[in-house]
Design an enzyme around this catalytic site. Sequence first.
Site, PDB file in Angstrom:
ATOM      1  N   CYS A   1       0.796  -1.192  -0.136  1.00 12.85           N
ATOM      2  CA  CYS A   1      -0.101  -0.035   0.111  1.00 12.85           C
ATOM      3  C   CYS A   1       1.016   1.262  -0.049  1.00 12.85           C
ATOM      4  CB  CYS A   1      -0.945  -0.049   1.070  1.00 12.85           C
ATOM      5  SG  CYS A   1      -1.917  -1.418   1.181  1.00 12.85           S
TER       6      CYS A   1
ATOM      7  N   HIS B   1      -3.028   7.117   2.056  1.00 17.64           N
ATOM      8  CA  HIS B   1      -3.761   5.730   1.741  1.00 17.64           C
ATOM      9  C   HIS B   1      -4.990   5.331   2.159  1.00 17.64           C
ATOM     10  CE1 HIS B   1      -4.022   1.507   0.889  1.00 17.64           C
ATOM     11  NE2 HIS B   1      -3.835   1.223   2.170  1.00 17.64           N
TER      12      HIS B   1
ATOM     13  N   ASN C   1     -10.079  -0.430   0.388  1.00 18.46           N
ATOM     14  CA  ASN C   1      -8.865  -0.346   0.297  1.00 18.46           C
ATOM     15  C   ASN C   1      -8.472  -0.850  -0.905  1.00 18.46           C
ATOM     16  OD1 ASN C   1      -5.751  -0.628   0.566  1.00 18.46           O
ATOM     17  ND2 ASN C   1      -6.180  -1.293   2.743  1.00 18.46           N
TER      18      ASN C   1
HETATM   19  N1  ACO Z   1     -18.036  -7.822  11.410  1.00 19.79           N
HETATM   20  C1  ACO Z   1     -18.631  -8.030  12.398  1.00 19.79           C
HETATM   21  N2  ACO Z   1     -17.905  -8.258  13.479  1.00 19.79           N
HETATM   22  C2  ACO Z   1     -16.538  -8.460  13.241  1.00 19.79           C
HETATM   23  C3  ACO Z   1     -15.976  -8.082  12.018  1.00 19.79           C
HETATM   24  C4  ACO Z   1     -16.971  -8.024  11.081  1.00 19.79           C
HETATM   25  N3  ACO Z   1     -16.585  -7.681   9.641  1.00 19.79           N
HETATM   26  N4  ACO Z   1     -14.549  -8.360  12.095  1.00 19.79           N
HETATM   27  C5  ACO Z   1     -14.223  -8.472  13.184  1.00 19.79           C
HETATM   28  N5  ACO Z   1     -15.312  -8.805  13.894  1.00 19.79           N
HETATM   29  C6  ACO Z   1     -15.448  -8.943  15.380  1.00 19.79           C
HETATM   30  C7  ACO Z   1     -14.293  -9.669  15.995  1.00 19.79           C
HETATM   31  O1  ACO Z   1     -14.692 -11.107  15.718  1.00 19.79           O
HETATM   32  C8  ACO Z   1     -14.229  -9.356  17.281  1.00 19.79           C
HETATM   33  O2  ACO Z   1     -15.356 -10.058  17.963  1.00 19.79           O
HETATM   34  P1  ACO Z   1     -14.852 -10.637  19.591  1.00 19.79           P
HETATM   35  O3  ACO Z   1     -14.580  -9.252  20.624  1.00 19.79           O
HETATM   36  O4  ACO Z   1     -16.079 -11.447  19.761  1.00 19.79           O
HETATM   37  O5  ACO Z   1     -13.854 -11.452  19.099  1.00 19.79           O
HETATM   38  C9  ACO Z   1     -14.637  -7.855  17.294  1.00 19.79           C
HETATM   39  O6  ACO Z   1     -15.566  -7.796  16.012  1.00 19.79           O
HETATM   40  C10 ACO Z   1     -13.521  -6.891  17.368  1.00 19.79           C
HETATM   41  O7  ACO Z   1     -12.444  -7.466  16.430  1.00 19.79           O
HETATM   42  P2  ACO Z   1     -11.258  -6.558  16.109  1.00 19.79           P
HETATM   43  O8  ACO Z   1     -10.263  -7.056  15.205  1.00 19.79           O
HETATM   44  O9  ACO Z   1     -10.714  -6.058  17.289  1.00 19.79           O
HETATM   45  O10 ACO Z   1     -12.028  -5.232  15.437  1.00 19.79           O
HETATM   46  P3  ACO Z   1     -11.285  -3.663  15.500  1.00 19.79           P
HETATM   47  O11 ACO Z   1     -12.218  -2.776  16.079  1.00 19.79           O
HETATM   48  O12 ACO Z   1      -9.864  -3.702  15.580  1.00 19.79           O
HETATM   49  O13 ACO Z   1     -11.759  -3.540  13.776  1.00 19.79           O
HETATM   50  C11 ACO Z   1     -10.627  -3.441  11.729  1.00 19.79           C
HETATM   51  C12 ACO Z   1     -11.211  -4.328  12.735  1.00 19.79           C
HETATM   52  C13 ACO Z   1     -11.405  -2.799  11.165  1.00 19.79           C
HETATM   53  C14 ACO Z   1      -9.761  -4.292  10.686  1.00 19.79           C
HETATM   54  C15 ACO Z   1      -9.372  -2.523  12.071  1.00 19.79           C
HETATM   55  O14 ACO Z   1      -8.651  -3.240  13.128  1.00 19.79           O
HETATM   56  C16 ACO Z   1      -8.634  -1.752  11.315  1.00 19.79           C
HETATM   57  O15 ACO Z   1      -8.996  -1.144  10.614  1.00 19.79           O
HETATM   58  N6  ACO Z   1      -7.481  -1.963  11.287  1.00 19.79           N
HETATM   59  C17 ACO Z   1      -6.370  -1.308  10.210  1.00 19.79           C
HETATM   60  C18 ACO Z   1      -6.505  -2.419   9.098  1.00 19.79           C
HETATM   61  C19 ACO Z   1      -5.961  -1.877   7.999  1.00 19.79           C
HETATM   62  O16 ACO Z   1      -6.469  -0.651   7.721  1.00 19.79           O
HETATM   63  N7  ACO Z   1      -5.408  -2.377   7.217  1.00 19.79           N
HETATM   64  C20 ACO Z   1      -4.820  -2.248   5.785  1.00 19.79           C
HETATM   65  C21 ACO Z   1      -3.796  -1.330   5.974  1.00 19.79           C
HETATM   66  S1  ACO Z   1      -2.158  -1.822   4.987  1.00 19.79           S
HETATM   67  C22 ACO Z   1      -2.771  -2.076   3.611  1.00 19.79           C
HETATM   68  O17 ACO Z   1      -3.421  -1.381   2.980  1.00 19.79           O
HETATM   69  C23 ACO Z   1      -2.625  -3.514   2.922  1.00 19.79           C
END
Ligand code: ACO
Length: 330
Positions: free
Chosen positions: A114, A255, A285
């Site tokens: 990215c 990004h 993304n």
């Molecule tokens: N729908 C519903 N529930 C979900 C989903 C979903 N799509 N995904 C995860 N959950 C649940 C999990 O199972 C978890 O449940 P639990 O507590 O019962 O286990 C809960 O939601 C929280 O999960 P987390 O992974 O802690 O969720 P978080 O609040 O961290 O959000 C996210 C996840 C959106 C991916 C966040 O971590 C994020 O944006 N991180 C950055 C990722 C990113 O931008 N990556 C790309 C950058 S690099 C590149 O571009 C290649």
Amino acid sequence: MTTTGIAITGSGSAVPSLSLDNHGLSQLVETSDDWITSRTGIRRRHLASPEVTLGQVAAEASLQAIAMAGLDPGDLDLIILATSTADDLFGSASQIQARIGATRAVAFDLTAACSGFVFGLVTAGQFIRTGVYQNVLLVGADILSRWVDWSDRRTCILFGDGAGAVVLQGSDRDRLLGFELKSDGSQNSSLNLAYQPEPKTLTPDVTIGQGRFHPITMNGQDIYRFAVKKVPEVVEKALFRADRTADQVDWLILHQANQRILDAVAGRLKIPPEKVISNLAEYGNTSAASVPLALDEAVRSGKVRSGDTIATAGFGAGLTWGAAIFEWGR
Ligand code: ACO
């Protein structure tokens, strides 16, 4: 050595026509429009159908950028394709060269996930800066839908497919004002699309590894923390090198990974929300495509005007991150 200035004179973008919104996605994995929108800002993503190639989407974006720059494909000296999802592991830039008829241009791929567009911008700029090349096409394009685990709700909600392109040209006035690039391979396991070999015995004495690439794995919270800490730092460093301050930035084009990351980075830089370009809702993304796709939309809608100062940053797998400060236009 005399050095040449760099101007970014054209942009273009293209996405596959097929799209999938969050409601559609919730038929595939246990999620909801509300969960995805509130956590990421993403409402839909465009996805490549089986017959679409990266080269096609990239060529469409490229031709727009070349036309905006007032060039013909035959004027190009160099084509750099930033991608992690080439049609051919040997490289896809040459296929773009052939497809658009850039017969004089040398072409190669650059992989920095990215961050690929920002790394490519700086790489392209060096060839112009040294006077080696005059007209360079930089394309950021990815079809990550081919590499996502569509049963993993933590990752499949994030990604979409697309391409963006810019043309860089030698110029009396230097518009690429400053940059800073970073890598930290020790955190590679936080986000990868890794090849996993399995032993294959050729003769009793010779065993090689022949396997396949496994779908994207990501520790979302690690990546979130990394981005929110490192991206403001690298933008500040690039601003310092450009002899600019954050309040002189007209547009912040990060990004497009997650709206929460965009908001947090802009907040730390004290750049107001109205200067932050976001198209996450429509595309998700799109990896190396996301910055030029957002830039092109902002240029074509009349938001970004000639002479505007843009701070851009990429961040992602590697891990890699980097920022560049430039003025748009001739
Ligand atoms: N729908 C519903 N529930 C979900 C989903 C979903 N799509 N995904 C995860 N959950 C649940 C999990 O199972 C978890 O449940 P639990 O507590 O019962 O286990 C809960 O939601 C929280 O999960 P987390 O992974 O802690 O969720 P978080 O609040 O961290 O959000 C996210 C996840 C959106 C991916 C966040 O971590 C994020 O944006 N991180 C950055 C990722 C990113 O931008 N990556 C790309 C950058 S690099 C590149 O571009 C290649």
